[in-house]
Design an enzyme around this catalytic site. Sequence first.
Site: not given
Ligand code: IMP
Ligand code: MG
Length: 180
Positions: A46, A101-102, A105, A133, A154-155, A161, A167
């Site tokens: 990402g 990182e992208d 969340d 987020k 969800f973006v 993706d 992507r």
């Molecule tokens: P976390 O461990 O919950 O912070 O997850 C982070 C990962 O979940 C990111 O690196 C993304 O790959 C994926 N992710 C979380 N939210 C989104 C979204 O809105 N769109 C796409 N990928 C997301």
């Molecule tokens: Mg990711």
Amino acid sequence: MSEFTNPNLEPLFTAEQIQARIAELGAQIARDYEGRNPLLVGVLKGAVLFLSDLLRATDLRLGVEFMAISSYGASMRSSGEVRILKDLDVAIEGRDILVVEDIVDTGLTLSYLLSNLRARGARTVKLAALLDKWERREREVPIDYLGFRIPDAFVVGYGLDYAERYRNLPYIAVIKDPAA
Ligand code: IMP
Ligand code: MG
């Protein structure tokens, strides 16, 4: 039929907005790391678009590496356990690490990754994330360089993706109907 103007996509940040913000982040990173030689660690897949633009906005001697990580299944997410699918090819003891990182969340992935890198003896470990987020956070993850805070939606696009699709969008959008 155009993928980039798919009617199921609601634009959130234009390509121009993204580039303008990245120019600011790159200038800030170049100031903060002046005289050092940081290693930027991109998280596959990402963060690839963000990393490639951030690199060009950062006028500094630096190195680039990649990692690929995947969260375990939904039932195990609360443990914050993630699997390293592709590790760094170099030792990072004494290095200044900037993880790129992208999106943050829940924060489970990043909180694992950052402490994993710290445990390897890096001198500093900081984080650049394009999107935050923040409403969904379960683990505290300090973001040193942030692109944008976003609402709980969800973006996709600009590297992000939905089931490996979107992507390649040059902008960031909210999916209106994920089932469509
Ligand atoms: P976390 O461990 O919950 O912070 O997850 C982070 C990962 O979940 C990111 O690196 C993304 O790959 C994926 N992710 C979380 N939210 C989104 C979204 O809105 N769109 C796409 N990928 C997301
Ligand atoms: Mg990711």
